[in-house]
Design a protein around this motif. Structure first.
Motif, mmCIF file in Angstrom:
data_model
loop_
_atom_site.group_PDB
_atom_site.id
_atom_site.type_symbol
_atom_site.label_atom_id
_atom_site.label_comp_id
_atom_site.label_asym_id
_atom_site.label_seq_id
_atom_site.Cartn_x
_atom_site.Cartn_y
_atom_site.Cartn_z
ATOM 1 N N VAL A 9 28.059 -8.549 5.745
ATOM 2 C CA VAL A 9 26.892 -7.944 6.389
ATOM 3 C C VAL A 9 26.894 -6.429 6.178
ATOM 4 C CG1 VAL A 9 25.782 -7.492 8.625
ATOM 5 C CG2 VAL A 9 26.557 -9.803 8.058
ATOM 6 N N LEU A 10 28.053 -5.798 6.277
ATOM 7 C CA LEU A 10 28.143 -4.355 6.030
ATOM 8 C C LEU A 10 27.703 -4.021 4.619
ATOM 9 C CD1 LEU A 10 28.976 -1.582 7.141
ATOM 10 C CD2 LEU A 10 31.305 -2.073 6.337
ATOM 11 N N ARG A 11 28.118 -4.808 3.629
ATOM 12 C CA ARG A 11 27.722 -4.570 2.238
ATOM 13 C C ARG A 11 26.219 -4.783 2.047
ATOM 14 N NH1 ARG A 11 28.869 -1.251 0.614
ATOM 15 N NH2 ARG A 11 27.951 -1.784 -1.379
ATOM 16 N N ILE A 12 25.669 -5.811 2.677
ATOM 17 C CA ILE A 12 24.220 -6.044 2.581
ATOM 18 C C ILE A 12 23.469 -4.846 3.150
ATOM 19 C CG2 ILE A 12 22.293 -7.441 3.426
ATOM 20 C CD1 ILE A 12 24.274 -9.867 3.325
ATOM 21 N N ILE A 13 23.900 -4.367 4.307
ATOM 22 C CA ILE A 13 23.250 -3.195 4.913
ATOM 23 C C ILE A 13 23.382 -1.987 3.988
ATOM 24 C CG2 ILE A 13 23.303 -1.572 6.849
ATOM 25 C CD1 ILE A 13 24.294 -3.954 8.594
ATOM 26 N N GLY A 14 24.560 -1.783 3.411
ATOM 27 C CA GLY A 14 24.775 -0.667 2.488
ATOM 28 C C GLY A 14 23.905 -0.760 1.248
ATOM 29 N N ASN A 15 23.806 -1.954 0.680
ATOM 30 C CA ASN A 15 22.990 -2.142 -0.524
ATOM 31 C C ASN A 15 21.503 -1.957 -0.232
ATOM 32 O OD1 ASN A 15 25.198 -2.611 -2.151
ATOM 33 N ND2 ASN A 15 25.105 -4.828 -1.907
ATOM 34 N N TYR A 16 21.047 -2.466 0.893
ATOM 35 C CA TYR A 16 19.644 -2.257 1.269
ATOM 36 C C TYR A 16 19.366 -0.762 1.437
ATOM 37 C CZ TYR A 16 17.303 -6.722 2.089
ATOM 38 O OH TYR A 16 16.638 -7.912 1.937
ATOM 39 N N SER A 17 20.281 -0.077 2.109
ATOM 40 C CA SER A 17 20.085 1.361 2.343
ATOM 41 C C SER A 17 19.997 2.133 1.036
ATOM 42 C CB SER A 17 21.243 1.920 3.172
ATOM 43 O OG SER A 17 21.253 1.356 4.445
ATOM 44 N N ALA A 18 20.847 1.788 0.090
ATOM 45 C CA ALA A 18 20.870 2.494 -1.192
ATOM 46 C C ALA A 18 19.690 2.108 -2.080
ATOM 47 C CB ALA A 18 22.178 2.194 -1.921
ATOM 48 N N GLY A 19 19.370 0.833 -2.140
ATOM 49 C CA GLY A 19 18.354 0.366 -3.079
ATOM 50 C C GLY A 19 16.936 0.373 -2.561
ATOM 51 N N ARG A 20 16.788 0.126 -1.276
ATOM 52 C CA ARG A 20 15.432 0.007 -0.710
ATOM 53 C C ARG A 20 15.081 1.120 0.257
ATOM 54 N NH1 ARG A 20 14.557 -6.457 -0.101
ATOM 55 N NH2 ARG A 20 15.600 -6.987 -2.042
ATOM 56 N N ARG A 21 16.043 2.006 0.485
ATOM 57 C CA ARG A 21 15.845 3.155 1.376
ATOM 58 C C ARG A 21 15.491 2.730 2.804
ATOM 59 N NH1 ARG A 21 17.418 6.645 -2.089
ATOM 60 N NH2 ARG A 21 16.292 7.052 -3.997
ATOM 61 N N ARG A 22 16.014 1.577 3.202
ATOM 62 C CA ARG A 22 15.854 1.095 4.574
ATOM 63 C C ARG A 22 16.957 0.076 4.833
ATOM 64 N NH1 ARG A 22 13.906 -4.078 5.116
ATOM 65 N NH2 ARG A 22 12.973 -5.019 3.275
ATOM 66 N N THR A 23 17.161 -0.229 6.086
ATOM 67 C CA THR A 23 18.138 -1.264 6.415
ATOM 68 C C THR A 23 17.416 -2.605 6.562
ATOM 69 O OG1 THR A 23 17.972 -0.725 8.769
ATOM 70 C CG2 THR A 23 19.763 0.315 7.520
ATOM 71 N N PRO A 24 18.125 -3.704 6.376
ATOM 72 C CA PRO A 24 17.483 -5.012 6.477
ATOM 73 C C PRO A 24 17.167 -5.371 7.927
ATOM 74 C CG PRO A 24 19.836 -5.280 6.163
ATOM 75 C CD PRO A 24 19.537 -3.808 6.027
ATOM 76 N N THR A 25 16.208 -6.264 8.092
ATOM 77 C CA THR A 25 15.898 -6.783 9.416
ATOM 78 C C THR A 25 16.900 -7.890 9.755
ATOM 79 O OG1 THR A 25 14.435 -8.507 8.583
ATOM 80 C CG2 THR A 25 13.431 -6.348 9.045
ATOM 81 N N ILE A 26 16.915 -8.293 11.002
ATOM 82 C CA ILE A 26 17.778 -9.403 11.419
ATOM 83 C C ILE A 26 17.423 -10.660 10.624
ATOM 84 C CG2 ILE A 26 18.463 -10.901 13.339
ATOM 85 C CD1 ILE A 26 19.472 -8.049 13.642
ATOM 86 N N ASP A 27 16.142 -10.923 10.454
ATOM 87 C CA ASP A 27 15.710 -12.108 9.698
ATOM 88 C C ASP A 27 16.199 -12.050 8.254
ATOM 89 O OD1 ASP A 27 14.482 -13.227 11.916
ATOM 90 O OD2 ASP A 27 12.512 -12.386 11.431
ATOM 91 N N GLU A 28 16.143 -10.883 7.630
ATOM 92 C CA GLU A 28 16.639 -10.741 6.252
ATOM 93 C C GLU A 28 18.145 -10.977 6.192
ATOM 94 O OE1 GLU A 28 13.406 -7.637 4.340
ATOM 95 O OE2 GLU A 28 14.994 -6.835 5.633
ATOM 96 N N LEU A 29 18.872 -10.496 7.190
ATOM 97 C CA LEU A 29 20.311 -10.737 7.232
ATOM 98 C C LEU A 29 20.619 -12.226 7.404
ATOM 99 C CD1 LEU A 29 21.520 -7.713 9.393
ATOM 100 C CD2 LEU A 29 21.988 -8.111 6.968
ATOM 101 N N CYS A 30 19.814 -12.915 8.205
ATOM 102 C CA CYS A 30 19.980 -14.362 8.383
ATOM 103 C C CYS A 30 19.788 -15.091 7.057
ATOM 104 C CB CYS A 30 18.988 -14.901 9.411
ATOM 105 S SG CYS A 30 19.319 -14.377 11.106
ATOM 106 N N ILE A 31 18.770 -14.719 6.313
ATOM 107 C CA ILE A 31 18.487 -15.350 5.020
ATOM 108 C C ILE A 31 19.610 -15.066 4.030
ATOM 109 C CG2 ILE A 31 16.960 -15.260 3.002
ATOM 110 C CD1 ILE A 31 14.655 -14.761 5.090
ATOM 111 N N LYS A 32 20.032 -13.811 3.943
ATOM 112 C CA LYS A 32 21.058 -13.421 2.963
ATOM 113 C C LYS A 32 22.426 -14.042 3.247
ATOM 114 C CE LYS A 32 18.740 -10.431 0.429
ATOM 115 N NZ LYS A 32 18.431 -10.731 -0.951
#
Length: 80
Positions: A9-32
């Motif tokens: 989850v930490l890596r997903i949040i980090g990758n979203y922050s770097a690539g999409r310039r935002r953090t993922p939503t709870i729903d996106e984290l559930c899917i990933k």
């Protein structure tokens, strides 16, 4: 030391922050991750307690990344 799901989850949040310039939503984290909303909320609670993120259960989709890598682990691409 973080568990596998906490690190994921930490890596997903980090990758979203770097690539999409935002953090993922709870729903996106559930899917990933394939985890339930409750499971993700527990993981975010641990990451907050360990001070990897700033997060409030009352605003679950507002996540602020403080540290993108697990502490104490040497990654080959990091300079010592």
């Amino acid at each position: 030391m973080l568990s596998d799901i906490e690190r994921k989850v930490l890596r997903i949040i980090g990758n979203y922050s770097a690539g999409r310039r935002r953090t993922p939503t709870i729903d996106e984290l559930c899917i990933k991750t394939g985890r339930s909303r409750g499971g993700i909320m527990e993981v975010l609670g641990v990451l907050k307690r360990e001070e990897y993120i700033e997060w409030d259960r009352m605003q679950p989709d507002k996540i602020e990344l403080l540290e993108a890598w697990e502490r104490g682990v040497h990654h080959p691409w990091q300079v010592r």
